[in-house]
Write a protein that holds these residues in place. Structure first.
Motif, PDB file in Angstrom:
ATOM      1  N   LYS A  31       0.852  -1.198   0.000  1.00 34.09           N
ATOM      2  CA  LYS A  31       0.000   0.000   0.000  1.00 34.09           C
ATOM      3  C   LYS A  31       0.884   1.244   0.000  1.00 34.09           C
ATOM      4  CE  LYS A  31      -3.821   2.201   2.426  1.00 34.09           C
ATOM      5  NZ  LYS A  31      -4.458   2.717   1.258  1.00 34.09           N
ATOM      6  N   PRO A  32       0.834   2.032  -1.073  1.00 36.68           N
ATOM      7  CA  PRO A  32       1.629   3.259  -1.102  1.00 36.68           C
ATOM      8  C   PRO A  32       1.043   4.313  -0.172  1.00 36.68           C
ATOM      9  CG  PRO A  32       0.245   3.140  -3.040  1.00 36.68           C
ATOM     10  CD  PRO A  32       0.044   1.850  -2.285  1.00 36.68           C
ATOM     11  N   LEU A  33       1.840   5.330   0.139  1.00 37.03           N
ATOM     12  CA  LEU A  33       1.344   6.463   0.917  1.00 37.03           C
ATOM     13  C   LEU A  33       0.231   7.181   0.155  1.00 37.03           C
ATOM     14  CD1 LEU A  33       4.782   7.996   1.994  1.00 37.03           C
ATOM     15  CD2 LEU A  33       3.218   6.654   3.432  1.00 37.03           C
ATOM     16  N   ARG A  34       0.383   7.205  -1.160  1.00 38.80           N
ATOM     17  CA  ARG A  34      -0.563   7.897  -2.035  1.00 38.80           C
ATOM     18  C   ARG A  34      -0.444   7.305  -3.428  1.00 38.80           C
ATOM     19  NH1 ARG A  34       0.012  14.347  -3.274  1.00 38.80           N
ATOM     20  NH2 ARG A  34      -1.522  14.452  -4.934  1.00 38.80           N
ATOM     21  N   ARG A  35      -1.533   7.324  -4.153  1.00 42.86           N
ATOM     22  CA  ARG A  35      -1.550   6.858  -5.549  1.00 42.86           C
ATOM     23  C   ARG A  35      -2.486   7.778  -6.311  1.00 42.86           C
ATOM     24  NH1 ARG A  35      -2.984   0.691  -7.530  1.00 42.86           N
ATOM     25  NH2 ARG A  35      -3.399   1.174  -9.709  1.00 42.86           N
ATOM     26  N   GLU A  36      -2.016   8.310  -7.430  1.00 48.23           N
ATOM     27  CA  GLU A  36      -2.824   9.247  -8.202  1.00 48.23           C
ATOM     28  C   GLU A  36      -2.661   8.952  -9.687  1.00 48.23           C
ATOM     29  OE1 GLU A  36      -3.628  14.071  -8.351  1.00 48.23           O
ATOM     30  OE2 GLU A  36      -2.213  13.250  -6.911  1.00 48.23           O
ATOM     31  N   TRP A  50       3.514   7.089  -4.232  1.00 47.21           N
ATOM     32  CA  TRP A  50       4.484   7.588  -3.265  1.00 47.21           C
ATOM     33  C   TRP A  50       4.676   6.531  -2.183  1.00 47.21           C
ATOM     34  CZ3 TRP A  50       1.015  10.546  -5.815  1.00 47.21           C
ATOM     35  CH2 TRP A  50       1.444  11.756  -6.378  1.00 47.21           C
ATOM     36  N   TRP A  51       5.930   6.287  -1.817  1.00 55.95           N
ATOM     37  CA  TRP A  51       6.284   5.237  -0.856  1.00 55.95           C
ATOM     38  C   TRP A  51       7.219   5.781   0.208  1.00 55.95           C
ATOM     39  CZ3 TRP A  51       3.977   0.564  -1.826  1.00 55.95           C
ATOM     40  CH2 TRP A  51       3.435   0.408  -3.097  1.00 55.95           C
ATOM     41  N   LEU A  59      10.086  -2.016  -4.843  1.00 51.21           N
ATOM     42  CA  LEU A  59       8.714  -1.551  -4.634  1.00 51.21           C
ATOM     43  C   LEU A  59       7.820  -2.113  -5.725  1.00 51.21           C
ATOM     44  CD1 LEU A  59       9.579   2.167  -3.843  1.00 51.21           C
ATOM     45  CD2 LEU A  59       8.821   0.423  -2.203  1.00 51.21           C
ATOM     46  N   PRO A  60       6.561  -2.383  -5.397  1.00 53.11           N
ATOM     47  CA  PRO A  60       5.643  -2.900  -6.424  1.00 53.11           C
ATOM     48  C   PRO A  60       5.309  -1.810  -7.445  1.00 53.11           C
ATOM     49  CG  PRO A  60       4.483  -2.559  -4.351  1.00 53.11           C
ATOM     50  CD  PRO A  60       5.934  -2.282  -4.081  1.00 53.11           C
TER      51      PRO A  60
END
Length: 85
Positions: A31-36, A50-51, A59-60
């Protein structure tokens, strides 16, 4: 440290919405910090994740879409965040 992974693809003409839907449907193993997701002219789709990880961490990432959906290989970039202004 925050690392941003950028994934950009260009759909076959007229299939940009399908590529965007495909990108939204892809699950990542973490699960990233954020995905856009973004779209642009010429049926381009950009996804940034963002990771919280070291720059060189494994990272995936989103996979390559089926060849009949895109007209070239996916472009990928990795950036280290330098903060916000």
């Amino acid at each position: 440290m925050t690392v941003a992974l950028m994934w950009e693809a260009r759909a076959v003409p007229g299939r940009g919405e399908e590529l965007l839907a495909w990108a939204h449907a892809q699950e990542l193993s973490g699960k990233p910090l954020r995905r856009e997701a973004f779209r642009a002219p010429q049926d381009r789709v950009l996804v940034i994740t963002w990771w919280d990880a070291p720059y060189d961490a494994e990272l995936p990432e989103l996979p390559e879409p089926a060849g009949d959906l895109v007209n070239r290989a996916v472009h990928r970039w990795r950036f280290e965040s330098m903060g916000t202004a």
